[in-house]
Scaffold this motif. Structure first.
Motif, PDB file in Angstrom:
ATOM      1  N   ARG A 161       0.535  -1.206   0.088  1.00 27.31           N
ATOM      2  CA  ARG A 161       0.066  -0.055   0.038  1.00 27.31           C
ATOM      3  C   ARG A 161       0.913   1.167   0.290  1.00 27.31           C
ATOM      4  NH1 ARG A 161      -5.535  -1.091   3.962  1.00 27.31           N
ATOM      5  NH2 ARG A 161      -6.385  -2.644   2.455  1.00 27.31           N
ATOM      6  N   MET A 203       5.352   0.128  -2.609  1.00 24.54           N
ATOM      7  CA  MET A 203       5.376  -0.317  -4.123  1.00 24.54           C
ATOM      8  C   MET A 203       4.387   0.068  -4.819  1.00 24.54           C
ATOM      9  SD  MET A 203       6.292  -4.491  -3.164  1.00 24.54           S
ATOM     10  CE  MET A 203       7.788  -5.030  -2.374  1.00 24.54           C
ATOM     11  N   GLY A 204       4.820   0.241  -6.156  1.00 22.75           N
ATOM     12  CA  GLY A 204       3.782   0.456  -7.141  1.00 22.75           C
ATOM     13  C   GLY A 204       4.058  -0.293  -8.208  1.00 22.75           C
ATOM     14  N   MET A 205       3.056  -1.015  -9.230  1.00 22.87           N
ATOM     15  CA  MET A 205       3.519  -1.633 -10.257  1.00 22.87           C
ATOM     16  C   MET A 205       2.480  -1.711 -11.381  1.00 22.87           C
ATOM     17  SD  MET A 205       4.007  -5.823 -10.408  1.00 22.87           S
ATOM     18  CE  MET A 205       4.125  -6.898 -11.618  1.00 22.87           C
ATOM     19  N   PHE A 227       1.478  -3.206 -15.181  1.00 24.75           N
ATOM     20  CA  PHE A 227       1.541  -4.336 -15.829  1.00 24.75           C
ATOM     21  C   PHE A 227       1.489  -4.559 -17.255  1.00 24.75           C
ATOM     22  CE2 PHE A 227      -0.392  -4.772 -11.707  1.00 24.75           C
ATOM     23  CZ  PHE A 227       0.135  -5.937 -11.090  1.00 24.75           C
ATOM     24  N   PHE A 248      -1.644  -3.818 -18.666  1.00 25.66           N
ATOM     25  CA  PHE A 248      -2.415  -2.926 -18.084  1.00 25.66           C
ATOM     26  C   PHE A 248      -3.201  -3.343 -16.606  1.00 25.66           C
ATOM     27  CE2 PHE A 248      -3.329  -2.052 -22.643  1.00 25.66           C
ATOM     28  CZ  PHE A 248      -2.196  -1.713 -22.870  1.00 25.66           C
ATOM     29  N   GLY A 249      -3.725  -4.154 -16.732  1.00 27.20           N
ATOM     30  CA  GLY A 249      -4.527  -4.695 -15.288  1.00 27.20           C
ATOM     31  C   GLY A 249      -5.265  -3.768 -14.775  1.00 27.20           C
ATOM     32  N   LEU A 250      -6.199  -2.927 -15.715  1.00 26.97           N
ATOM     33  CA  LEU A 250      -7.203  -1.888 -15.295  1.00 26.97           C
ATOM     34  C   LEU A 250      -8.435  -2.735 -14.931  1.00 26.97           C
ATOM     35  CD1 LEU A 250      -6.514   0.847 -17.788  1.00 26.97           C
ATOM     36  CD2 LEU A 250      -5.417   0.388 -15.436  1.00 26.97           C
ATOM     37  N   MET A 251      -9.114  -2.283 -13.859  1.00 25.12           N
ATOM     38  CA  MET A 251     -10.359  -2.680 -13.490  1.00 25.12           C
ATOM     39  C   MET A 251     -11.521  -2.379 -14.538  1.00 25.12           C
ATOM     40  SD  MET A 251      -9.862  -4.251 -10.810  1.00 25.12           S
ATOM     41  CE  MET A 251      -8.283  -4.221  -9.749  1.00 25.12           C
ATOM     42  N   TYR A 292      -8.247   3.629  -7.062  1.00 26.88           N
ATOM     43  CA  TYR A 292      -8.520   2.533  -6.348  1.00 26.88           C
ATOM     44  C   TYR A 292      -7.490   2.156  -5.304  1.00 26.88           C
ATOM     45  CZ  TYR A 292      -9.174  -2.818  -6.298  1.00 26.88           C
ATOM     46  OH  TYR A 292      -9.243  -3.919  -5.903  1.00 26.88           O
ATOM     47  N   PRO A 293      -6.315   2.191  -5.697  1.00 25.76           N
ATOM     48  CA  PRO A 293      -5.457   1.751  -4.438  1.00 25.76           C
ATOM     49  C   PRO A 293      -5.816   2.682  -2.890  1.00 25.76           C
ATOM     50  CG  PRO A 293      -4.251   2.825  -6.145  1.00 25.76           C
ATOM     51  CD  PRO A 293      -5.568   2.601  -6.501  1.00 25.76           C
ATOM     52  N   LYS A 316      -8.733   4.172  -2.411  1.00 27.64           N
ATOM     53  CA  LYS A 316      -9.803   3.580  -1.671  1.00 27.64           C
ATOM     54  C   LYS A 316      -9.650   2.257  -0.724  1.00 27.64           C
ATOM     55  CE  LYS A 316     -14.343   1.831  -3.226  1.00 27.64           C
ATOM     56  NZ  LYS A 316     -15.159   1.342  -4.131  1.00 27.64           N
ATOM     57  N   LEU A 317      -8.769   1.496  -1.218  1.00 28.41           N
ATOM     58  CA  LEU A 317      -8.584   0.292  -0.518  1.00 28.41           C
ATOM     59  C   LEU A 317      -7.939   0.969   0.772  1.00 28.41           C
ATOM     60  CD1 LEU A 317      -6.773  -2.060  -3.108  1.00 28.41           C
ATOM     61  CD2 LEU A 317      -9.131  -2.142  -2.194  1.00 28.41           C
ATOM     62  N   ARG A 322      -2.094   5.041 -11.735  1.00 23.23           N
ATOM     63  CA  ARG A 322      -2.471   4.473 -10.429  1.00 23.23           C
ATOM     64  C   ARG A 322      -1.201   3.834  -9.625  1.00 23.23           C
ATOM     65  NH1 ARG A 322      -5.650  -1.252 -11.647  1.00 23.23           N
ATOM     66  NH2 ARG A 322      -3.455  -1.835 -12.426  1.00 23.23           N
ATOM     67  N   PHE A 340       7.676  -0.911  -9.902  1.00 18.30           N
ATOM     68  CA  PHE A 340       8.134  -2.051 -10.679  1.00 18.30           C
ATOM     69  C   PHE A 340       7.047  -1.946 -11.952  1.00 18.30           C
ATOM     70  CE2 PHE A 340       8.604  -3.727  -6.348  1.00 18.30           C
ATOM     71  CZ  PHE A 340       9.593  -4.273  -6.439  1.00 18.30           C
ATOM     72  N   VAL A 343      -4.203 -10.958 -14.397  1.00 20.80           N
ATOM     73  CA  VAL A 343      -3.577  -9.685 -14.246  1.00 20.80           C
ATOM     74  C   VAL A 343      -4.499  -8.588 -13.153  1.00 20.80           C
ATOM     75  CG1 VAL A 343      -4.593  -8.632 -16.122  1.00 20.80           C
ATOM     76  CG2 VAL A 343      -2.553  -7.585 -15.376  1.00 20.80           C
ATOM     77  N   ILE A 344      -5.710  -8.877 -13.459  1.00 23.55           N
ATOM     78  CA  ILE A 344      -6.796  -8.195 -12.493  1.00 23.55           C
ATOM     79  C   ILE A 344      -6.609  -8.252 -10.951  1.00 23.55           C
ATOM     80  CG2 ILE A 344      -8.897  -7.724 -11.872  1.00 23.55           C
ATOM     81  CD1 ILE A 344      -9.920  -7.404 -14.547  1.00 23.55           C
ATOM     82  N   ALA A 378      -3.225  -6.904 -10.172  1.00 22.44           N
ATOM     83  CA  ALA A 378      -3.232  -5.381  -9.900  1.00 22.44           C
ATOM     84  C   ALA A 378      -3.862  -5.260  -8.461  1.00 22.44           C
ATOM     85  CB  ALA A 378      -4.016  -4.892 -11.119  1.00 22.44           C
ATOM     86  N   MET A 415      -1.296  -5.969  -5.771  1.00 20.55           N
ATOM     87  CA  MET A 415      -0.345  -4.953  -5.817  1.00 20.55           C
ATOM     88  C   MET A 415      -0.532  -3.747  -5.194  1.00 20.55           C
ATOM     89  SD  MET A 415       2.624  -6.173  -6.118  1.00 20.55           S
ATOM     90  CE  MET A 415       3.640  -4.790  -6.417  1.00 20.55           C
ATOM     91  N   ASN A 416      -2.011  -3.317  -5.252  1.00 24.43           N
ATOM     92  CA  ASN A 416      -2.494  -2.080  -4.806  1.00 24.43           C
ATOM     93  C   ASN A 416      -2.704  -2.237  -3.298  1.00 24.43           C
ATOM     94  OD1 ASN A 416      -2.328  -0.315  -7.049  1.00 24.43           O
ATOM     95  ND2 ASN A 416      -4.012  -1.330  -8.035  1.00 24.43           N
ATOM     96  N   GLY A 417      -2.473  -3.408  -2.553  1.00 28.92           N
ATOM     97  CA  GLY A 417      -2.691  -3.580  -1.315  1.00 28.92           C
ATOM     98  C   GLY A 417      -3.932  -3.944  -1.066  1.00 28.92           C
ATOM     99  N   ALA A 418      -4.672  -4.838  -1.679  1.00 28.63           N
ATOM    100  CA  ALA A 418      -6.062  -5.221  -1.359  1.00 28.63           C
ATOM    101  C   ALA A 418      -5.967  -6.296  -0.427  1.00 28.63           C
ATOM    102  CB  ALA A 418      -6.723  -5.605  -2.653  1.00 28.63           C
ATOM    103  N   GLN A 433     -10.990  -7.422   0.453  1.00 32.99           N
ATOM    104  CA  GLN A 433     -11.188  -6.298  -0.557  1.00 32.99           C
ATOM    105  C   GLN A 433     -11.132  -6.774  -1.927  1.00 32.99           C
ATOM    106  OE1 GLN A 433      -8.331  -3.520   0.944  1.00 32.99           O
ATOM    107  NE2 GLN A 433      -9.776  -2.276   1.453  1.00 32.99           N
ATOM    108  N   THR A 470     -13.673  -5.919  -4.413  1.00 34.36           N
ATOM    109  CA  THR A 470     -13.671  -4.987  -5.428  1.00 34.36           C
ATOM    110  C   THR A 470     -13.012  -5.363  -6.581  1.00 34.36           C
ATOM    111  OG1 THR A 470     -11.621  -4.547  -4.512  1.00 34.36           O
ATOM    112  CG2 THR A 470     -13.290  -3.333  -3.496  1.00 34.36           C
TER     113      THR A 470
END
Ligand code: ATP
Ligand code: MG
Lengths: 360, 674
Positions: A118, A121-123, A125, A128-131, A142-143, A145-146, A190, A200, B216-217, B220, B223-226, B230, B234
């Motif tokens: 949280r 680290m940032g990554m 992909f 892309f790995g977008l929701m 999103y991060p 919000k988490l 993001r 990363f 990958v989702i 992601a 890696m965003n710390g879920a 979560q 989410t």
């Protein structure tokens, strides 16, 4: 591993490091087995392959220093993603250790791990790995919000990031409504939203066409000049690696076969495989003046140039008759004297193993 | 036949054929070969009952209490639905259909509702709708929960899939028996049966949806710390949303199908009961009128829930969704207010439907009378020409009573020599085909129903072992032992042969339609909506036309099964053929193949996996229809289940139901080669 170049920011503290890291796919190996190092490691990997397992990462060790762009480079299937996933603990290595800021990352509890991801680290992909169900704004927020950040605060921060990557005005778009380049910008925004120290990027630009890729590389360098992150960047494109890297690690079948600056790889390739790799790279644009200057050999009246210039910048001068240069240290590049003859010799001989060491 | 000894499979099957031939020849002399000795049979069903009944009796009070608990909301939903004046309901429905599935369905729904009111089935329709509405939330929630659990604990997943297979193949009538004993006769048992029946599609779709969330989702999210929670809520759940909505759609249709079927318990004045009682009274007109209501209801429900899943662009947006919901609620409330203000208001026309039914009845009867020669001719021709010989074999069919001549020894000899000659000619190049012909000829000679049971057992065990290994072998032996010991062999063979004939015809006819549709776009455009519609209909509906044209009997059951099971081959064959990569077709055309060669040598082989899947589905459809078809008269396992239901014989229902379920599962596992 070869020695790292004197010009690298080795003086700065180590951000993340790994030692003797192994990842083996297939049935897990016997815990009691101890892979050796050097030739013993190669033998162990051979045995694993013979037994039908996939040693995707073989005895990998390196340090990444703060503020450095460390590029991991290798062909498809060489284990790049595996390596980055072991560093982020998306997957767990079988053997070896990973240290983040000196702390043992493999010993982190799930809770600590979530915390590290949280905040530190940032990554980004490759795909892309977008929701898909979230808008650009929501994806970038999103991060945050988490982490339970309030909506106004996280959206303000997300807008800032979106404008950092130049996507103002597209906040409400869905990922499916964006081009590949735009989607990757969202991915970058993001990954930066939580202000990580360690960034990363797993082949972030491979899915983009060459024009966009080049533009994104420029923007990436520009961003890094402002943000000074510690970066682990994966690519299978040697030209990209040479453009972006402070240092490059070359990976082959899970083994790191050389670590060095782009100039190191060109001037002193560890083996034919590395030489083959760099064969298509124009040395004049990758090698910097400071890489080949001889310290203490300045000639009076020589033309003064900055150490971080690519060698190609000297070619016009050489063509018009300049024979001696005085190189001024710049950034991580050292200074010294440089003759036109030496420049031409190195460019002409590039790629040959038997070259004298350029610095010697 | 030199190949024989190089390929152990061929050798084994040749030996098996020799054994079968010997058994067939011995059967007339040795009684225990012809039929399983009675002395060895065990009263499995009675034992089960002896064990179960005390259990049922102890749990019964809880069950009855539970039934009253379910009863209250059921009555509430029903009364509420009926309290809303139909015009208000129709307008609300129109708006919802318009928003989700578009203009076409909105108009269709409106016409359907006008029709329902006109023929006087509003109350029945709302009663059915109420049970569906009530059984949907628990089915969706439980299915979702099971799916999530199966996703979360991989070890649970394998067990869960077996349970879901069993739930979907175990005939509903069979588990209706214990439900009736536990919960008493009444709609509550129907609600519970419908919930049980509609859980599997939701669970399966949840499993698939969660499994197919792109890695990958998930990465992601991590890696965003879920946190794990979560990550689920989410990232995974939203990414699987489409598939979950597909699950809701299938669950709705399963629920409707089941609600129609369990009408057989009676007591709720619903539309399924209307069809059933009309069927029993042989009032074809009423049967048809009510059947049309079911069809309309199925289509409307399917298109609306389906549109939610696919998000079709056809939906017409009049206003923001929240506003639309408010308007719909306002219309319904206004309707209720109107009803409260004018208590005497009676909007449903009376008698119209009755008159329509009578008139339709008359004309249908006329039509049936007039067309009877054609259809009974057809029936007799197929019956005596194909079906009967398949059942009782050439040996018995060729008698003065059936075919008008007796089988002479020289005919048998000629038959045997012809078959052998064919096999010998084929053997060098295609030994497997030669063996297949030998077996087929043998079975055709004795008939499926009179093929000695040890032969069936031998073939089934060998096939299970050769195709799938020891696991399936164990399942098949247990199933066959259970069937033999409980004395259900004859009904089982009847089921086998009904299924076999239905599948054979479906694959031939449906496959031909599928090929034609793949080659001809115009035809495809006609065939597709028809198979779409057929696939959404509750199984029960298929009995109506079969019954009308062919009267009660096994042949009618066969027609009903075929009507239901013909869709998969049509679809999968067309899908498979159209899925052949164009560059391969081009390459073949370039080499100068004819259209027929292209089909035979390129397209059909490449479409093989899809076609195999289609055959598999056909078998599943046919078996699941067995019990429903028993309503129009068969002598198979389905009929045993039906009898058990009538006598509240839970043991018999269980054994017969389990036999059907195992038949389906075994067939599925054998065909699903992977
Ligand atoms: N989950 C897995 N199970 C088994 N083998 C795997 C798995 N993931 C990767 N591998 C194998 O490990 C090796 C390295 O894979 P990895 O994804 O790290 O390669 P890569 O260098 O990232 O390649 P690319 O450029 O194609 O992304 C490959 O041989 C791959 O087949
Ligand atoms: Mg990769």
């Amino acid at each position: 591993m070869t020695r790292s170049s004197a010009a690298s920011p080795a003086s700065r503290p180590v951000k993340i490091s790994c030692r003797n890291l192994w990842k083996i796919y297939g049935t897990p190996p016997d815990r009691a087995m101890r892979p050796g190092q050097g030739p013993a490691a190669a033998e162990f990997a051979r045995q694993l392959r013979a037994a039908g397992r996939v040693p995707a990462l073989v005895d990998a060790s390196f340090d990444v220093h703060e503020g450095e762009i460390f590029v991991i480079m290798g062909l498809s299937g060489s284990g790049k993603s595996t390596l980055i996933r072991c560093l982020t603990r998306l997957i767990d290595a079988e053997f070896g250790e990973v240290r983040l800021d000196g702390e043992d990352l493999l010993a982190a509890t799930p809770k600590q791990l979530i915390d590290i991801r949280r905040h530190k680290m940032g990554m980004v992909f490759q795909n892309f790995g977008l929701m898909p169900h979230l808008s650009v704004l929501e994806n970038v927020a999103y991060p945050l919000k988490l982490q339970g950040e309030a909506k106004p605060a996280r959206e303000a921060r997300a807008r800032q990031m979106i404008s950092l990557v130049g996507l103002d005005g597209r906040e409400q778009a869905l990922p499916s409504q964006l081009s590949g380049g735009q989607q990757q910008r969202v991915g970058i925004a993001r990954s930066l939203a939580v202000e990580p120290d360690l960034w990363f990027l797993d082949e972030p630009f491979s899915a983009l066409d060459p024009m966009i890729r080049r533009q994104m590389q420029d923007e990436f360098l520009d961003l890094q000049r402002r943000l000074h992150k510690t970066i682990v960047f994966i690519t299978h494109d040697i030209a990209e690696a040479c453009r972006l890297a402070d240092r490059i690690a070359i990976l082959r079948d899970g083994r790191i076969i050389q670590i060095g600056t782009p100039a190191d790889l060109l001037l002193r390739p560890a083996d034919d495989y590395v030489a083959e790799f760099t064969a298509d790279i124009s040395p004049a644009s990758v090698i910097r003046v400071g890489d080949i200057a001889r310290p203490g050999q300045e000639v009076a009246g020589a033309r003064t140039v900055a150490g971080d210039l690519p060698v190609e910048a000297l070619l016009t001068d050489i063509a018009t008759g300049t024979t001696d240069f005085a190189v001024q240290p710049a950034g991580k590049y050292g200074g010294g004297g440089l003759t036109a003859a030496r420049v031409l010799r190195i460019l002409g001989r590039h790629g040959r193993q038997d070259d004298e060491t350029a610095a010697g | 036949m030199t190949d024989l000894f190089r390929r152990p499979g061929l050798l084994i099957w040749s030996v098996a054929f020799a054994v079968c031939l010997a058994l067939v020849l011995l059967a007339p002399q040795v009684r225990w070969i012809a039929s399983f000795p009675r002395a060895l049979q065990l009263p499995l069903a009675d034992w089960l009952n002896a064990g179960l009944n005390p259990l049922f009796e102890t749990v019964q009070p809880i069950g009855r209490g539970f039934a009253t608990v379910i009863d209250a909301p059921l009555r509430l939903v029903r009364d509420l639905l009926l309290f809303v004046p139909w015009p208000a309901f129709a307008v609300a429905m129109f708006l919802v259909a318009l928003r989700t599935a578009g203009r076409g369905l909105a108009i269709f729904g409106l016409i359907a509702q006008l029709y329902i009111v006109a023929v006087g089935y509003w109350t029945e329709t709302m009663n059915t709708f109420a049970i569906v509405l009530l059984s949907l939330p628990p089915a969706v929630l439980i299915g979702f929960g099971l799916g999530v659990a199966g996703h979360r604990w991989p070890r649970l997943r394998a067990a869960l899939i077996v349970v879901l297979d069993l739930m979907q193949t175990f005939p509903a009538f069979a588990y209706l028996i214990p439900l009736l004993i536990l919960f008493g006769f009444g709609p509550s048992a129907g609600v519970i049966a419908s919930v049980i029946f509609s859980i599997p599609p939701m669970a399966r779709n949840t499993l698939v949806g969660l499994r197919e969330v792109p890695a990958v989702i998930i990465e992601a999210g991590v890696m965003n710390g879920a946190t794990p929670g979560q990550l689920f809520w989410t990232a995974k759940l939203p990414a699987a949303a489409r598939q979950l909505l597909v699950g809701v759609n299938q669950t709705t249709m399963a629920s409707l199908s089941m609600v129609i079927i369990v009408a057989i318990i009676g007591g709720f004045n619903d539309i399924g009961w209307e069809v059933l009682s009309a069927m029993r009274a042989a009032e074809l007109g009423r049967c048809l009128l009510a059947g049309v209501v079911i069809v309309a209801l199925a289509i409307v429900l399917d298109r609306i829930t389906g549109a939610l899943a696919t998000g079709t662009p056809r939906g017409v947006v009049l206003m923001p969704d929240r506003g639309l919901l408010t308007v719909v609620a306002a219309i319904l409330l206004a309707g209720i207010g109107l009803r409260l203000a004018l208590p005497g208001l009676e909007l449903l026309p009376r008698g119209l439907g009755f008159a329509a039914a009578k008139a339709l009845d008359r004309s249908l009867l006329q039509f049936v009378g007039w067309s009877d020669p054609v259809f009974s001719g057809l029936r007799d021709a197929l019956n005596y020409g194909i079906i009967l010989p398949l059942r009782i074999g050439l040996a018995t069919a060729a008698s003065p009573m059936v075919w008008g001549f007796a089988l002479q020894p020289w005919m048998v000899a000629a038959y045997a020599i012809l078959t052998l000659a064919l096999a010998v000619v084929l053997a060098p190049r295609r030994p497997a085909a030669a063996l297949l012909i030998l077996f087929a000829a043998l079975i055709l000679y004795t008939g499926l129903a009179r093929f000695p049971w040890p032969c069936v057992v031998l073939i089934a065990l060998l096939a299970a072992w050769r195709i799938r290994g020891v696991g399936l072998l164990a399942v098949v032996s247990t199933a066959l032992a259970m069937i033999l010991l409980s004395g259900l062999w004859q009904p089982f063979v009847q089921s086998l042969y009904l299924t076999a004939i239905a599948v054979l015809f479906c694959v031939l006819i449906g496959g031909a339609i599928g090929i034609a549709a793949a080659e001809n776009d115009r035809l495809s455009q006609i065939v597709r909506p028809i198979s779409d519609a057929l696939q959404t209909l509750p199984q029960f509906v298929f009995l109506i036309p079969a019954l009308m044209l062919f009267r009660v009997g096994e042949f009618t059951a066969l027609i009903a099964i075929m009507l239901y099971a013909i869709v998969p081959p049509v679809r999968y064959v067309e899908h498979g053929l159209r899925g052949v990569p164009p560059h391969l077709v081009e390459a073949a055309v370039q080499m100068g193949v004819s259209r027929w060669q292209l089909l035979r040598d390129v397209k059909l082989p490449l479409a093989g996996p899809a076609i195999r899947l289609g055959v598999n589905q056909t078998i599943m459809y046919a078996i699941s229809m067995l019990v429903i078809a028993a309503l129009v008269g068969t002598r198979d396992l389905g009929q045993q289940v039906y009898i058990a239901l009538g006598n509240a014989n839970a043991g018999l229902g269980f054994v017969a139901g389990l036999s059907i379920a195992l038949l389906a599962i075994v067939a599925d596992r054998m065909l699903r080669r992977n």
